[in-house]
Motif scaffolding. Structure first.
Motif, short mmCIF file in Angstrom:
data_model
loop_
_atom_site.label_atom_id
_atom_site.label_comp_id
_atom_site.label_asym_id
_atom_site.label_seq_id
_atom_site.Cartn_x
_atom_site.Cartn_y
_atom_site.Cartn_z
N GLN A 1 27.78 53.41 -8.39
CA GLN A 1 27.97 52.82 -7.06
C GLN A 1 27.19 53.58 -5.99
N MET A 2 26.76 54.82 -6.31
CA MET A 2 25.99 55.62 -5.35
C MET A 2 24.49 55.36 -5.47
N LEU A 3 24.09 54.58 -6.45
CA LEU A 3 22.67 54.32 -6.69
C LEU A 3 22.06 53.61 -5.49
N SER A 4 20.84 53.99 -5.13
CA SER A 4 20.17 53.32 -4.02
C SER A 4 19.88 51.87 -4.39
N LYS A 5 19.72 51.03 -3.38
CA LYS A 5 19.45 49.62 -3.62
C LYS A 5 18.15 49.44 -4.39
N GLU A 6 17.13 50.21 -4.04
CA GLU A 6 15.83 50.09 -4.70
C GLU A 6 15.92 50.47 -6.17
N LYS B 1 31.01 45.69 -7.77
CA LYS B 1 31.56 46.98 -7.36
C LYS B 1 30.58 47.74 -6.47
N TRP B 2 29.30 47.68 -6.82
CA TRP B 2 28.28 48.36 -6.02
C TRP B 2 28.24 47.77 -4.61
N SER B 3 28.31 46.45 -4.50
CA SER B 3 28.24 45.80 -3.19
C SER B 3 29.44 46.16 -2.33
N ARG B 4 30.61 46.30 -2.93
CA ARG B 4 31.80 46.67 -2.17
C ARG B 4 31.72 48.10 -1.67
N HIS B 5 31.05 48.96 -2.45
CA HIS B 5 30.91 50.35 -2.03
C HIS B 5 29.79 50.51 -1.00
N ASN B 6 28.87 49.54 -0.97
CA ASN B 6 27.73 49.61 -0.05
C ASN B 6 27.78 48.44 0.93
N GLN B 7 28.90 48.30 1.57
CA GLN B 7 29.08 47.21 2.53
C GLN B 7 28.08 47.33 3.68
N GLY B 8 27.61 46.19 4.13
CA GLY B 8 26.62 46.18 5.19
C GLY B 8 25.20 46.08 4.66
N VAL B 9 25.02 46.31 3.34
CA VAL B 9 23.69 46.19 2.73
C VAL B 9 23.47 44.74 2.32
#
Length: 323
Positions: A121-126, A150-158
């Motif tokens: 979940q900490m992985l960068s979008k790229e 799960k990644w999207s929920r941890h990186n809200q706003g992206v």
């Protein structure tokens, strides 16, 4: 002195004076770089992964490519489920192509564990997009989708549109599309409908698959013999790219001889890849264009029987070689 002259003097002093750059560096990290400057050797054998990151960043700051290379090699040798995502982001940040590829291949083979680990979940979008583009990421697509949620929920706003577009919805079952994908709210209804329709009209879908040249994938990755209605099929543990099927006829059969070997990815679309003679105990190799395969069956074209595996006592061995 005029105001204009005073201003010039201030600017000149700011532009021409001594400029210092202060970088906060842990003492242990600095000692490693300092030791390298004096001795030409890197004392990194006792460093943990976090400390290697710190030295790597300092080596990049001071433009020390030989230091970066040595540290990248150390990270390659210490890849694990818990750190591969962080190392991938670091490798991409410093443009280490070899280390990046090592991380991606590690994630391919260990996708089931990596995608469920908290560090994913900490992985960068790229980096996430680079992972999702891979045809060799060995995981069922519904689990890939769950990891993206799960990644999207941890990186809200992206903005996740480009990320979601890399999930291969056509590989997800209709049931999961309706019960899992649709309720998530991150996929448009039209795209879900397209994903349901695509497997019906296309036999070739963008399967993720093992690519292991020279490996007997049936033995290495596992397979099973399954009875489905009146068919007996060999089911591989996952999709594999293959171009050879070797069949050993252990016991000849009197009621059938020339049969067709067929392969499939979904038990719906079947492709004939060659014929075998079952009248004589022997090993026969069938060569065909490399393709993803999950299921194998043998069909008697005259009687239409698809249970020949049960009666012929034959063994299927798969080899995957680069054509």
């Amino acid at each position: 002195m005029s105001a204009h002259e005073s201003h010039r003097g201030a600017v000149c002093e700011g532009q021409c004076g001594e400029v210092s750059m202060r970088v906060e560096v842990p003492l242990k990290t600095f000692k490693v770089i300092l030791g390298y400057f004096y001795s030409g050797t890197l004392a990194i054998s006792t460093l943990n992964v976090d400390e290697v990151f710190e030295v790597l960043e300092l080596g990049n700051l001071y433009i020390l490519p030989e230091v970066e290379l040595a540290l990248a090699k150390r990270l390659q040798n210490n890849l694990s489920i818990s750190n591969t995502c962080m190392i991938l982001d670091t490798a991409r940040k410093f443009n280490h192509a070899e280390l990046t590829m090592k991380c991606l291949k590690f994630m391919d083979k260990n996708a089931h564990q990596v995608l469920k680990h908290q560090s994913f979940q900490m992985l960068s979008k790229e980096s996430l997009e680079e992972v999702l583009r891979r045809d060799t990421l060995i995981e069922h697509e519904i689990d890939v989708f769950k990891a993206v949620v799960k990644w999207s929920r941890h990186n809200q706003g992206v903005d996740i549109k480009s990320v979601v577009s890399l999930v291969r919805l056509s590989l997800i079952s209709v049931e999961d599309l309706v019960l899992v994908v649709r309720p998530s709210g991150i996929v448009e209804s039209l795209k879900i409908l397209d994903a349901i329709e695509k497997p019906i009209i296309k036999s070739i879908l963008p399967y993720r698959a093992h690519v292991s040249p020279g490996v007997d994938v049936a033995f290495h990755f596992g397979c099973s013999v399954e009875v489905i209605k009146d068919e007996i099929v060999i089911k591989l543990s996952f999709w594999c790219i293959i171009n050879i099927i070797s069949i050993e006829v252990i016991q000849n059969t009197n009621d059938t001889s020339n049969c067709t070997v067929e392969v499939s990815c979904d038990m719906t679309h079947w492709d004939g890849v060659g014929n075998i003679d079952l009248s004589t105990p022997t090993q026969q190799d069938i060569h065909f264009t490399r393709m993803p395969v999950r299921f194998i069956r043998i069909v008697d074209p005259e009687s239409g029987r698809k249970d020949v595996l049960n009666y012929c006592l034959l063994k299927a061995v798969l080899n995957n070689t680069i054509p």
